[in-house]
Write an enzyme that holds these catalytic residues in place. Sequence first.
Site, PDB file in Angstrom:
ATOM      1  N   GLY A  97     113.011 -11.598  76.151  1.00 40.51           N
ATOM      2  CA  GLY A  97     114.038 -11.536  75.101  1.00 40.51           C
ATOM      3  C   GLY A  97     115.418 -11.140  75.611  1.00 40.51           C
ATOM      4  N   HIS A 134     108.607 -19.166  65.452  1.00 36.22           N
ATOM      5  CA  HIS A 134     108.206 -19.306  66.857  1.00 36.22           C
ATOM      6  C   HIS A 134     106.712 -19.634  66.845  1.00 36.22           C
ATOM      7  CE1 HIS A 134     107.941 -17.741  71.193  1.00 36.22           C
ATOM      8  NE2 HIS A 134     106.705 -17.981  70.830  1.00 36.22           N
ATOM      9  N   LYS A 170     108.485 -10.315  70.756  1.00 35.09           N
ATOM     10  CA  LYS A 170     107.423 -10.338  69.748  1.00 35.09           C
ATOM     11  C   LYS A 170     106.832  -8.950  69.517  1.00 35.09           C
ATOM     12  CE  LYS A 170     106.422 -14.593  72.136  1.00 35.09           C
ATOM     13  NZ  LYS A 170     105.705 -15.109  73.319  1.00 35.09           N
ATOM     14  N   ARG A 219     101.776 -18.030  82.823  1.00 34.93           N
ATOM     15  CA  ARG A 219     100.948 -16.827  83.043  1.00 34.93           C
ATOM     16  C   ARG A 219     100.172 -16.575  81.766  1.00 34.93           C
ATOM     17  NH1 ARG A 219     103.878 -13.641  79.476  1.00 34.93           N
ATOM     18  NH2 ARG A 219     106.061 -14.219  79.377  1.00 34.93           N
TER      19      ARG A 219
HETATM   20  P1  ADP Z   1     104.835 -12.993  75.992  1.00 29.67           P
HETATM   21  O1  ADP Z   1     103.774 -12.686  76.976  1.00 29.67           O
HETATM   22  O2  ADP Z   1     104.310 -13.418  74.715  1.00 29.67           O
HETATM   23  O3  ADP Z   1     105.917 -13.874  76.487  1.00 29.67           O
HETATM   24  P2  ADP Z   1     106.857 -11.030  75.940  1.00 29.67           P
HETATM   25  O4  ADP Z   1     107.795 -12.063  76.431  1.00 29.67           O
HETATM   26  O5  ADP Z   1     107.307 -10.177  74.821  1.00 29.67           O
HETATM   27  O6  ADP Z   1     105.451 -11.632  75.583  1.00 29.67           O
HETATM   28  O7  ADP Z   1     106.407 -10.050  77.065  1.00 29.67           O
HETATM   29  C1  ADP Z   1     106.144 -10.489  78.310  1.00 29.67           C
HETATM   30  C2  ADP Z   1     107.193  -9.936  79.199  1.00 29.67           C
HETATM   31  O8  ADP Z   1     107.557  -8.627  78.784  1.00 29.67           O
HETATM   32  C3  ADP Z   1     106.674  -9.836  80.565  1.00 29.67           C
HETATM   33  O9  ADP Z   1     106.982 -10.980  81.307  1.00 29.67           O
HETATM   34  C4  ADP Z   1     107.373  -8.574  81.026  1.00 29.67           C
HETATM   35  O10 ADP Z   1     108.680  -8.843  81.435  1.00 29.67           O
HETATM   36  C5  ADP Z   1     107.423  -7.717  79.821  1.00 29.67           C
HETATM   37  N1  ADP Z   1     106.239  -6.875  79.560  1.00 29.67           N
HETATM   38  C6  ADP Z   1     105.664  -6.704  78.359  1.00 29.67           C
HETATM   39  N2  ADP Z   1     104.646  -5.847  78.445  1.00 29.67           N
HETATM   40  C7  ADP Z   1     104.536  -5.469  79.723  1.00 29.67           C
HETATM   41  C8  ADP Z   1     103.662  -4.573  80.449  1.00 29.67           C
HETATM   42  N3  ADP Z   1     102.688  -3.883  79.866  1.00 29.67           N
HETATM   43  N4  ADP Z   1     103.856  -4.450  81.762  1.00 29.67           N
HETATM   44  C9  ADP Z   1     104.834  -5.125  82.368  1.00 29.67           C
HETATM   45  N5  ADP Z   1     105.669  -5.958  81.752  1.00 29.67           N
HETATM   46  C10 ADP Z   1     105.549  -6.128  80.455  1.00 29.67           C
HETATM   47  P1  ADP Z   2     112.222 -15.383  76.566  1.00 31.98           P
HETATM   48  O1  ADP Z   2     112.087 -16.073  77.892  1.00 31.98           O
HETATM   49  O2  ADP Z   2     113.021 -14.153  76.645  1.00 31.98           O
HETATM   50  O3  ADP Z   2     110.908 -15.251  75.861  1.00 31.98           O
HETATM   51  P2  ADP Z   2     112.818 -17.619  74.772  1.00 31.98           P
HETATM   52  O4  ADP Z   2     113.599 -18.781  75.243  1.00 31.98           O
HETATM   53  O5  ADP Z   2     111.350 -17.810  74.648  1.00 31.98           O
HETATM   54  O6  ADP Z   2     113.153 -16.383  75.713  1.00 31.98           O
HETATM   55  O7  ADP Z   2     113.422 -17.121  73.390  1.00 31.98           O
HETATM   56  C1  ADP Z   2     113.038 -15.885  72.838  1.00 31.98           C
HETATM   57  C2  ADP Z   2     113.284 -15.891  71.335  1.00 31.98           C
HETATM   58  O8  ADP Z   2     114.675 -16.130  71.040  1.00 31.98           O
HETATM   59  C3  ADP Z   2     112.534 -16.980  70.584  1.00 31.98           C
HETATM   60  O9  ADP Z   2     111.211 -16.611  70.264  1.00 31.98           O
HETATM   61  C4  ADP Z   2     113.418 -17.159  69.360  1.00 31.98           C
HETATM   62  O10 ADP Z   2     113.153 -16.175  68.384  1.00 31.98           O
HETATM   63  C5  ADP Z   2     114.816 -16.940  69.898  1.00 31.98           C
HETATM   64  N1  ADP Z   2     115.453 -18.236  70.254  1.00 31.98           N
HETATM   65  C6  ADP Z   2     115.504 -18.791  71.482  1.00 31.98           C
HETATM   66  N2  ADP Z   2     116.165 -19.988  71.464  1.00 31.98           N
HETATM   67  C7  ADP Z   2     116.554 -20.203  70.188  1.00 31.98           C
HETATM   68  C8  ADP Z   2     117.282 -21.242  69.501  1.00 31.98           C
HETATM   69  N3  ADP Z   2     117.757 -22.322  70.149  1.00 31.98           N
HETATM   70  N4  ADP Z   2     117.478 -21.100  68.172  1.00 31.98           N
HETATM   71  C9  ADP Z   2     117.022 -20.011  67.508  1.00 31.98           C
HETATM   72  N5  ADP Z   2     116.344 -19.011  68.093  1.00 31.98           N
HETATM   73  C10 ADP Z   2     116.091 -19.076  69.414  1.00 31.98           C
HETATM   74 MG    MG Z   3     109.665 -16.801  75.282  1.00 31.74          MG
END
Ligand code: ADP
Ligand code: ADP
Ligand code: MG
Length: 447
Positions: free
Chosen positions: A165, A208, A237, A292
């Site tokens: 995020g 999402h 999330k 992953r």
């Molecule tokens: P998702 O796995 O659904 O993408 P998030 O993007 O919120 O969930 O969380 C994953 C990222 O957040 C990881 O890539 C890491 O950067 C960080 N993160 C979350 N929880 C942990 C944890 N317990 N240990 C290390 N990194 C974590």
């Molecule tokens: P991260 O790698 O940090 O997980 P994401 O690209 O998956 O980043 O985006 C994280 C969150 O940001 C999404 O789950 C969504 O809520 C918001 N987001 C990302 N891109 C957009 C977009 N083009 N329009 C609206 N919301 C977005």
């Molecule tokens: Mg993402």
Amino acid sequence: MLKKVLIANRGEIAVRIIRACREMGIRTVAIYSEADKNALHTTLADEAICIGPAPSNKSYLNVKAILETACLTGADSIHPGFGFLSENVNFAKMCEEIGIKFIGPNYKLIELLGNKSKAKETMKDAGVPVVEGSEGLIYSKEQAIEVAKKINYPVILKASAGGGGRGIRIAYSEDELKKQYDIVKKEAKNSFNDDSIYIEKYIENPRHVEIQILADEYGNCIHLGERDCSIQRRNQKILEETPSTIISHATRKKMGEIAVKATKKIGYANAGTIEFLVDKNQKFYFMEMNTRVQVEHPVTEMVTNIDIIKEQIKIASGEKLNLSQDDIKINGHSMEVRINAENPDKNFMPCPGTITGLHLPGGNGIRVDTAIYSGYKVPQNYDSMLLKIIVHGKTREESISKMKSAIAELVIDGIDTNVDFIYEILKNENFKNNNYDTSFIHKEYGM
Ligand code: ADP
Ligand code: ADP
Ligand code: MG
């Protein structure tokens, strides 16, 4: 089959992986930092090796120490979990070079998909719908303004190397764009040591929705349905569920098929997740692919009865998928919440400290994934996630009731958590009535 797995992670995901290995008769090596001497993963694994001081860059990100430990302990493979080195191209490449199996996709695919701008172009070529935006990276403020004029405001600026995020900013006007441009550049440089950014249309009020993929090294690929992860704070999330209440059966089928087709086309093997945004008209757009296991993988496990970690290990062992798409049946509904050591009233500021008292919920259809215990000291050096509660009900209503009863039973004394905040969400009428999107927390609670 792999015989000895080193787990290059900590916390609940390390424990989750150790347990899966134990069930499969595979030996485990834990690595730990000086701050994690008494951590659960350290205690549970067959062997545990201290690899450095508390800061992540000296321990859980210390590639040299981790690879040496793998060699010294005779591990034939490394499971990276999520976060830390799980999406590190160089680490995956070095594993391959020294003959240790990295439990994840080939490093070339991590490289391709970890660059979100490049990934978007690749997916577009593979026939996946993407959000309108810059073609590739943006190199100047002027260029950003040009693109924004073409796609119209609001727009979103994103760090190409981003994750968790971070490195994401919305702009509703040219003035805002100019300011946000500098902020995202700086944030991307600081967080990811890579300040490349791209720009896309900001989809308003989206959900999402992501598709879980399993693919083996022989080109077989299936999907395990979707997860709705629209309840987010700061683009991260905190509550996930499956099935999603927003998508129709036809949309689900189409998203799944497109995700599988794209995965096959790029030659991806192992578990992976394709994240989409879905708008009010059921139109969906690719956002990124995570190479992953995800934090929220358990909800998929609950409704499919498939152990995603075991599948990862089997795939990495060179086994063929023994499941076909027709074998995948979605049973009931599952929901997960992330309980963090943080204070929602202080902009979710992390609150480490010692857990002085603990009672974990249990019962029919309630699963708790955690590494905490009574007396455990939450270190300040790592992610603030303490535990995940996952419930499995016949319907969404039943899942919500189960989750509320589980949370009512949960006791964590000694530190601040987001438990009460999560309980508020579960009681929220708009949440219950399926009337929400990714800006829910911002809109309902002004955060
Ligand atoms: P998702 O796995 O659904 O993408 P998030 O993007 O919120 O969930 O969380 C994953 C990222 O957040 C990881 O890539 C890491 O950067 C960080 N993160 C979350 N929880 C942990 C944890 N317990 N240990 C290390 N990194 C974590
Ligand atoms: P991260 O790698 O940090 O997980 P994401 O690209 O998956 O980043 O985006 C994280 C969150 O940001 C999404 O789950 C969504 O809520 C918001 N987001 C990302 N891109 C957009 C977009 N083009 N329009 C609206 N919301 C977005
Ligand atoms: Mg993402």
